[in-house]
Motif scaffolding. Structure first.
Motif, short mmCIF file in Angstrom:
data_model
loop_
_atom_site.label_atom_id
_atom_site.label_comp_id
_atom_site.label_asym_id
_atom_site.label_seq_id
_atom_site.Cartn_x
_atom_site.Cartn_y
_atom_site.Cartn_z
N UNK A 178 56.04 -38.25 -96.05
CA UNK A 178 56.78 -37.00 -95.88
C UNK A 178 57.78 -37.13 -94.73
N UNK A 179 57.34 -37.69 -93.63
CA UNK A 179 58.23 -37.84 -92.47
C UNK A 179 59.43 -38.72 -92.81
N UNK A 180 59.20 -39.85 -93.49
CA UNK A 180 60.28 -40.77 -93.83
C UNK A 180 61.30 -40.10 -94.75
N UNK A 181 60.83 -39.40 -95.78
CA UNK A 181 61.76 -38.76 -96.72
C UNK A 181 62.51 -37.59 -96.08
N UNK A 182 61.85 -36.88 -95.20
CA UNK A 182 62.52 -35.78 -94.50
C UNK A 182 63.62 -36.31 -93.57
N UNK A 183 63.35 -37.43 -92.91
CA UNK A 183 64.37 -38.03 -92.05
C UNK A 183 65.59 -38.46 -92.87
N UNK A 184 65.34 -39.02 -94.03
CA UNK A 184 66.46 -39.43 -94.90
C UNK A 184 67.26 -38.22 -95.33
N UNK A 185 66.59 -37.12 -95.62
CA UNK A 185 67.32 -35.90 -96.03
C UNK A 185 68.25 -35.43 -94.93
N UNK A 186 67.75 -35.38 -93.70
CA UNK A 186 68.61 -34.97 -92.59
C UNK A 186 69.75 -35.96 -92.38
N UNK A 187 69.46 -37.24 -92.57
CA UNK A 187 70.51 -38.23 -92.48
C UNK A 187 71.55 -38.06 -93.58
N UNK A 188 71.09 -37.75 -94.76
CA UNK A 188 72.01 -37.52 -95.89
C UNK A 188 72.91 -36.32 -95.62
N UNK A 203 59.21 -45.27 -101.76
CA UNK A 203 59.72 -43.92 -101.55
C UNK A 203 61.00 -43.93 -100.71
N UNK A 204 61.04 -44.78 -99.70
CA UNK A 204 62.23 -44.88 -98.85
C UNK A 204 63.41 -45.40 -99.66
N UNK A 205 63.19 -46.46 -100.44
CA UNK A 205 64.29 -47.04 -101.23
C UNK A 205 64.81 -46.05 -102.26
N UNK A 206 63.93 -45.33 -102.92
CA UNK A 206 64.37 -44.35 -103.92
C UNK A 206 65.19 -43.25 -103.26
N UNK A 207 64.79 -42.83 -102.06
CA UNK A 207 65.54 -41.78 -101.38
C UNK A 207 66.89 -42.29 -100.87
N UNK A 208 66.96 -43.55 -100.47
CA UNK A 208 68.25 -44.12 -100.05
C UNK A 208 69.16 -44.34 -101.25
N UNK A 209 68.58 -44.74 -102.37
CA UNK A 209 69.38 -44.84 -103.61
C UNK A 209 69.91 -43.46 -103.99
N UNK A 210 69.07 -42.46 -103.84
CA UNK A 210 69.50 -41.08 -104.13
C UNK A 210 70.65 -40.67 -103.22
N UNK A 211 70.60 -41.10 -101.96
CA UNK A 211 71.68 -40.80 -101.02
C UNK A 211 73.00 -41.38 -101.50
N UNK A 226 73.24 -52.93 -94.75
CA UNK A 226 72.82 -51.88 -93.84
C UNK A 226 71.76 -50.98 -94.47
N UNK A 227 71.89 -50.75 -95.78
CA UNK A 227 70.89 -49.92 -96.46
C UNK A 227 69.54 -50.62 -96.48
N UNK A 228 69.53 -51.91 -96.74
CA UNK A 228 68.27 -52.66 -96.75
C UNK A 228 67.66 -52.70 -95.35
N UNK A 269 66.27 -32.36 -103.33
CA UNK A 269 65.39 -33.35 -103.95
C UNK A 269 65.39 -34.69 -103.22
N UNK A 270 64.23 -35.28 -103.08
CA UNK A 270 64.14 -36.66 -102.62
C UNK A 270 64.37 -37.60 -103.81
N UNK A 271 64.44 -38.88 -103.55
CA UNK A 271 64.72 -39.82 -104.63
C UNK A 271 63.64 -39.88 -105.68
N UNK A 272 62.38 -39.66 -105.28
CA UNK A 272 61.26 -39.76 -106.22
C UNK A 272 61.32 -38.63 -107.23
N UNK A 273 61.47 -37.40 -106.76
CA UNK A 273 61.48 -36.26 -107.68
C UNK A 273 62.77 -36.25 -108.50
N UNK A 274 63.88 -36.70 -107.90
CA UNK A 274 65.14 -36.76 -108.65
C UNK A 274 65.02 -37.74 -109.80
N UNK A 275 64.40 -38.90 -109.55
CA UNK A 275 64.22 -39.89 -110.61
C UNK A 275 63.27 -39.36 -111.69
#
Length: 668
Positions: free
Chosen positions: A30-40, A101-109, A146-148, A225-231
């Motif tokens: 949850x923390x990782x995906x929330x951080x990505x959302x704020x970054x997005x 989960x992190x990769x899916x959310x970054x792909x979503x970004x 950079x994404x990796x 949506x995070x990358x997991x739920x979007x997929x």
């Protein structure tokens, strides 16, 4: 009895250990995906865009709920495994899930950056497209390294947080010395907490797709949506679209139990399915003696409408096209059908909101309402020309089944013009025009020609011929967003492509085909280089592409600035060139006068085939009043800007009937 007690104690301790491990797993995800959302949010936040603190808090909370949902579901699914694996294996499971989960959310970004939407069913095009070309484009256009590195850092952070929680909570031994009743109570609470977290709610129905809309800003809603739920939702849409066994699937999805119910909402005959189908194919008869004209139609890669707004002598993005527009019908308030080339191509050729439609068995079955098939039955020679490779999405096979006599692609053009360079996506667009000029000159005078042209040069990575002289652009004239590094290269290829089209139009208008040829062109979709259109005042531009018709003595009518979309093009073009036949009444004839009180089938609205509509006041997701946003080039101050339930009902009915027509025609 002692043996049974020990066994029950072991089972209870194991169940408790598994539940606590599951919760310790949930937190870092949850923390990782929330951080990505704020970054997005920060990464795509447009300059000058403003949003209230309450809206941001709402997006953060709803996003957190979806993060918790997908993380809790992962924990729940692992409950049979987590109690019995070693701590080392448990750590590996956490690492693998965190990376996924992190990769899916970054792909979503990055997907949002390109398509201006969270991951949707187009994502599956990676394996259906020219995968090598797609991967090369991703490598060239996106910060892959950079994404990796970011994915590795976030995964490491999630794993570190997990280890810290394990060290502090000790889930493997917590409460093991307590009374069985205490352990049982904690286990029940932890279990139901996990269930409700996976559900996303306690009393209400589970979090679903409609709960992604929490503000009136589509930009903010797209951050939920995070990358997991979007997929997951993309897969659901894909699976539903490929279900051709039930003709009513699409109708029911937009709130109609039958085609008769949808037809009734539109004021069409609805006594039976046969009556509804007949109404869908009914057109005004052409005047006797209407001559058949050649029709050359261009689907221009990434021809966005926005750069044309800033066209000027010092910001010349049109080249030779600019002087031709004075005597053309330019529909400037126009939507694409889909956000991708192949989906838009299918929508235009087959009047289908279902995509991909022709990748499987459906592509081998002739569709009698196909645009090319209708033209062919009307006595036309039918030609498809593209600067891309026709093996892409099986076009070389599908198009010949669906009514095209000839399919000419990059390989044919390379053979005809040995100096042509075959690049990542095909040959330069200039060879298409060379071929067209030669092909039209050879066309028998007693046979009209329908040519459908798909260009490809105005596409990432925005390469141009080495001998092409780029025209300097005064970027101070650009009033749109400037956050994308590809903006200027994209504008260069944009000008290259549309200057060529303008040159072709000028040549036809000066030559022997002047009086008997109609040329029409539109864009397949908008592009990421021009921004994310977060500001409501600019939101209407997000799907906009031009639609232009050139011909002698055109009467353009009063709909040039009315909302319209791809569905209206061939309802306009076929009567203009003298084609009558059984084609789908997908849209309205834009050259006919628009009355003060148009009927539902001719109301001035645009439809985006992913389930969004737009009227003169704003745009919305079909069936979702909360998604309505006021956005228009010129807002009518005399008309209330609010969700119109009748407009929504009629657009749902039109969308549903187009879906039903396809499924009904292909049902097995």
């Amino acid at each position: 009895m002692p043996t049974l007690a020990r066994f029950l104690s072991k089972v209870l301790n194991g169940a408790l250990r598994g539940l606590l491990r599951a919760w310790v797993l949930v937190v870092p995800l949850v923390v990782a995906m929330s951080l990505i959302r704020w970054g997005q949010l920060a990464y795509f936040w447009p300059s000058g865009y403003q949003a209230s603190a309450s809206d941001l808090a709402t997006v953060a909370l709803q996003g957190f709920r979806f993060d918790l949902k997908v993380s809790a579901i992962a924990g729940f699914l692992l409950l049979l495994l987590l109690p019995w694996v070693s701590g080392k294996v448990h750590g590996r499971i956490v690492t693998g899930l965190a990376l996924l989960y992190v990769m899916l959310s970054l792909v979503n970004l990055h997907y949002f950056g390109f398509y201006k939407t969270p991951i949707d069913s187009l994502v599956f095009g990676l394996v259906e497209d020219d995968t090598n070309a797609v991967l090369q484009t991703i490598w060239h256009d996106f910060p892959v390294i950079w994404t990796l590195l970011l994915a590795a850092a976030l995964t490491w952070g999630a794993v570190a947080l997990h280890r810290a929680l394990v060290g502090r909570m000790r889930p493997d031994t917590l409460l093991h010395t307590r009374h069985a009743a205490v352990k049982l109570v904690v286990m029940v609470v932890a279990f139901f907490a996990l269930v409700f977290a996976g559900k996303g709610t306690i009393r209400e129905m589970a979090l679903q797709r409609q709960h992604l809309t929490v503000t009136t800003s589509q930009f903010l809603n797209d951050m939920v949506p995070n990358g997991v739920i979007a997929l997951k939702y993309a897969w659901d849409s894909r699976r539903e679209s490929q279900n051709l066994s039930d003709p009513l699937v699409g109708l029911k999805a937009v709130g109609f139990a039958s085609p008769q119910a949808a037809a009734q909402a539109l004021g069409l005959p609805h006594g039976s399915e046969a009556e509804v189908r007949a109404a869908l194919y009914r057109h005004d008869p052409l005047p006797p003696g209407t001559p058949k004209k050649n029709l050359v139609f261009f689907l221009m890669e990434s021809w966005s409408a926005e750069p044309m707004l800033y066209q000027s002598p010092t910001f010349d993005v049109l080249g030779r096209m600019q002087p031709t527009l004075a005597h053309a019908c330019h529909f400037s308030n126009f939507e694409s059908a889909q956000p991708g080339t192949h989906p838009s191509l299918e929508a235009i050729l087959f009047s289908t909101p279902i995509t991909p439609l022709t990748m499987g068995d459906a592509g081998r079955k002739p569709l009698p309402w196909s645009v090319a098939e209708v033209a062919k039955r009307a006595g036309y020679d039918t030609l498809f020309v593209t600067s891309a490779r026709s093996g892409w999405r099986d076009l070389n096979r599908v198009l010949k089944v669906q009514g095209f006599d000839e399919v000419i692609d990059a390989n044919n053009l390379k053979e005809a013009y040995p100096d042509a360079f075959v690049g990542l996506w095909g040959v330069w667009d200039s060879y298409v025009y060379k071929y067209l000029e030669k092909r039209m000159a050879a066309q028998p005078k007693d046979r009209p020609l329908f040519a459908f042209v798909l260009t490809s040069t105005n596409h990432p990575p925005y390469d141009l011929p080495k001998d092409y002289q780029r025209v300097p652009l005064d970027m101070a004239q650009w009033k749109g967003e400037t956050s994308e590094a590809t903006l200027v290269p994209n504008l260069d290829t944009y000008r290259y492509a549309h200057d060529l089209l303008g040159g072709f139009v000028q040549q036809v208008q000066k030559g022997p085909f002047k009086d008997n040829t109609i040329i029409a062109a539109t864009g397949d979709h908008n592009v990421r280089s021009f921004g994310v259109y977060a500001d409501p005042q600019r939101r209407y531009l997000m799907r906009q592409v031009p639609f232009v018709i050139w011909g002698e003595k055109l009467q353009c009518g009063n709909q040039l600035t009315q909302p319209a979309s791809h569905r209206d093009m061939f309802a306009t073009l076929f009567p203009l060139v003298g084609i009558d036949g059984e084609y789908v009444n997908a849209g309205r004839n834009l050259l006919k006068p628009l009355p003060a009180q148009p009927d539902p089938m001719n109301a001035p609205r645009g439809l985006f085939f992913t389930g969004e509509a737009r009227n003169a006041q704003g745009m919305w997701q079909l069936g979702n009043p909360k998604s309505f946003v006021c956005t228009a080039a010129k807002q009518d101050k005399n008309t209330p800007c609010e969700f119109n339930a009748l407009d929504d009902q009629q657009e749902r009915a039109r969308y549903g009937l187009l879906d039903w027509n396809v499924r009904n025609g292909l049902k097995k």
